[in-house]
Design an enzyme around this catalytic site. Structure first.
Site, short mmCIF file in Angstrom:
data_model
loop_
_atom_site.label_atom_id
_atom_site.label_comp_id
_atom_site.label_asym_id
_atom_site.label_seq_id
_atom_site.Cartn_x
_atom_site.Cartn_y
_atom_site.Cartn_z
N ASN A 9 20.85 7.08 28.87
CA ASN A 9 19.93 8.22 28.82
C ASN A 9 20.64 9.39 29.50
OD1 ASN A 9 17.88 10.09 29.05
ND2 ASN A 9 16.77 8.97 30.65
N TRP A 10 21.11 10.32 28.69
CA TRP A 10 21.87 11.44 29.25
C TRP A 10 20.98 12.48 29.94
CZ3 TRP A 10 25.92 12.92 24.87
CH2 TRP A 10 26.92 11.95 24.86
N LYS A 11 19.68 12.36 29.74
CA LYS A 11 18.75 13.38 30.27
C LYS A 11 19.20 14.77 29.78
CE LYS A 11 18.05 10.29 34.11
NZ LYS A 11 17.34 10.04 35.34
N HIS A 95 9.14 7.83 29.99
CA HIS A 95 10.11 7.85 31.09
C HIS A 95 9.43 8.46 32.31
CE1 HIS A 95 13.53 8.97 33.54
NE2 HIS A 95 14.22 8.08 32.87
N GLU A 97 10.29 10.54 34.44
CA GLU A 97 10.39 12.00 34.58
C GLU A 97 9.38 12.70 33.67
OE1 GLU A 97 14.63 12.23 34.03
OE2 GLU A 97 14.87 11.14 35.90
N GLU A 167 11.55 0.37 35.17
CA GLU A 167 12.33 1.35 35.94
C GLU A 167 11.56 1.75 37.19
OE1 GLU A 167 15.34 3.54 33.44
OE2 GLU A 167 13.48 4.62 33.12
N GLY A 173 17.93 7.57 39.69
CA GLY A 173 18.71 8.73 40.11
C GLY A 173 18.88 8.84 41.61
N SER A 212 19.53 3.31 38.74
CA SER A 212 20.84 3.29 39.40
C SER A 212 21.69 2.08 39.03
CB SER A 212 20.67 3.41 40.93
OG SER A 212 20.04 4.64 41.25
N GLY A 233 20.88 5.89 33.36
CA GLY A 233 20.88 7.34 33.41
C GLY A 233 22.23 7.87 33.86
N GLY A 234 22.34 8.19 35.14
CA GLY A 234 23.53 8.85 35.69
C GLY A 234 24.85 8.22 35.26
C1 PEP Z 1 16.95 6.68 33.80
O1 PEP Z 1 17.00 7.88 33.69
O2 PEP Z 1 16.27 6.01 33.00
C2 PEP Z 1 17.69 6.03 34.89
C3 PEP Z 1 17.55 4.74 35.06
O3 PEP Z 1 18.50 6.85 35.66
P1 PEP Z 1 19.60 6.36 36.71
O4 PEP Z 1 20.40 5.27 36.07
O5 PEP Z 1 20.40 7.58 37.02
O6 PEP Z 1 18.86 5.84 37.92
#
Ligand code: PEP
Length: 254
Positions: A9-11, A95, A97, A167, A173, A212, A233-234
Site C-alpha cells: 500500500n503506497w498510500k 483502511h 487512515e 491491522e 506506520g 510495520s 505500507g512503508g
Molecule cells: C498500511 O498502511 O496498511 C500499513 C500496514 O502501513 P505500515 O506497514 O507502514 O505500518
C-alpha cells in the site's frame, strides 16, 4: 493450502519516475516466487502507468479506496468499475487512515465492500483496534463489530470472496509491530468468529497482517498458522524491502 498474499500500500507516495524504478527492481524477483501472490496499490492516478508496465508479469494491481456509489454526482470520487477498467484485481476498504482521517464508518465500509464485489474486485477489508482500545481490553469486540457490519450487509458467503487484513492501528506506520503471538491471537479469533457463521469461509478466507511489516520481521509473522500474508505500507515503498517481504512469504508457504 492457498498461496500467501502480500499487498503493498503506497498510500500517497510515488512519482512516474520512482514508480518505474521500483517496478524495474521488483518484477524479475517476483517471477521466481510461485507460492506467493503479490499486488501493489498505488495512488489512483498512477494505476494506468502501472497497468501498462505490469503486463505479462506476476504483479497484480489494487486501489486504495473506492466510492460506494456506481456512478453519478460524486465529485472527486472513483468507482469500482473505473478501478476494474484499469485492470485492478484488489481494492482496500476500511483502511484505518480512511476510518480515522475521513470518517468512514463500519456501515460505509460495508457498502464499499459490497460495491467492490459488484464491480468484480476483491475487497481487502481492513480491521483493527487503536492503542486505547487495546489497553482497555476491547480489541476483539472492535474487530467483531467491524466484521459484523460487513457480514450483515453482504452475507457471510460474500465475505469469503474478499480478503481480511488485521491491522492494529497502533502498529501502522509507527515502527511498532505486533509480536507474532499478539497477531496470531487476533487472526485466530477472526477465523473463529467467521466460523460461527460459516466454517468453510473461515477456513479459506485469507487473513493478512498489517502494521510495520519489514524484511526482518515478516518471516516470524507469516509463519504463524492463521497469518496468510501481509498488507505492507512503508516498507513497500522500498523495492528491496518489499522483495524481502515477498521472499519471506514464499518461504512460509508449506
Ligand atoms: C498500511 O498502511 O496498511 C500499513 C500496514 O502501513 P505500515 O506497514 O507502514 O505500518
Amino acid at each position: 493450502m492457498t498461496n500467501m498474499l502480500v499487498i503493498g500500500n503506497w498510500k500517497m507516495n510515488g512519482s512516474r519516475k520512482s514508480n518505474a524504478q521500483w517496478l524495474s527492481k521488483v518484477l524479475a524477483p517476483l517471477e521466481r516466487m510461485d507460492h506467493v501472490e503479490v499486488a501493489v496499490c498505488p495512488p489512483f492516478i498512477y494505476l494506468e502507468q502501472l497497468a501498462n508496465l505490469v503486463v505479462n508479469s506476476h504483479l497484480l494491481l489494487g486501489a486504495q479506496n473506492l466510492c460506494q456509489a456506481e456512478h453519478g454526482a460524486f465529485t472527486g470520487e472513483i468507482s469500482g468499475a473505473m478501478i476494474r477498467d484499469f485492470g485492478c484485481h484488489f481494492v482496500l476498504v476500511g483502511h484505518s487512515e480512511r476510518r480515522s482521517l475521513y470518517g468512514e464508518t463500519n456501515d460505509l465500509v460495508a457498502a464499499k465492500f459490497h460495491s467492490a464485489l459488484r464491480d468484480g474486485l476483491v475487497p481487502v477489508l481492513c480491521v483493527g483496534e487503536t492503542l486505547a482500545q487495546r489497553k482497555s481490553g476491547e480489541t476483539l469486540a472492535v474487530v467483531n463489530d467491524q466484521l459484523r457490519a460487513v457480514i450483515d450487509a453482504v452475507g457471510i458467503e460474500q465475505v469469503g470472496r474478499g480478503v481480511i487484513a488485521y491491522e492494529p492501528v497502533w502498529a501502522i506506520g509507527t515502527g511498532e509491530t505486533a509480536t507474532p503471538i499478539q497477531a496470531q491471537e487476533v487472526h485466530q479469533h477472526i477465523r473463529e468468529y467467521l466460523a460461527q457463521f460459516d466454517a468453510e469461509v473461515a477456513r479459506t478466507t485469507r487473513i493478512l497482517y498489517g502494521g510495520s511489516v519489514k524484511g526482518d520481521n515478516a518471516f516470524d509473522l507469516f509463519s504463524q498458522p492463521d497469518i496468510d500474508g501481509g498488507l505492507v505500507g512503508g516498507a513497500s515503498l522500498d523495492a528491496s524491502s518489499f522483495v524481502a517481504i515477498c521472499e519471506a512469504a514464499q518461504a512460509c508457504h508449506n
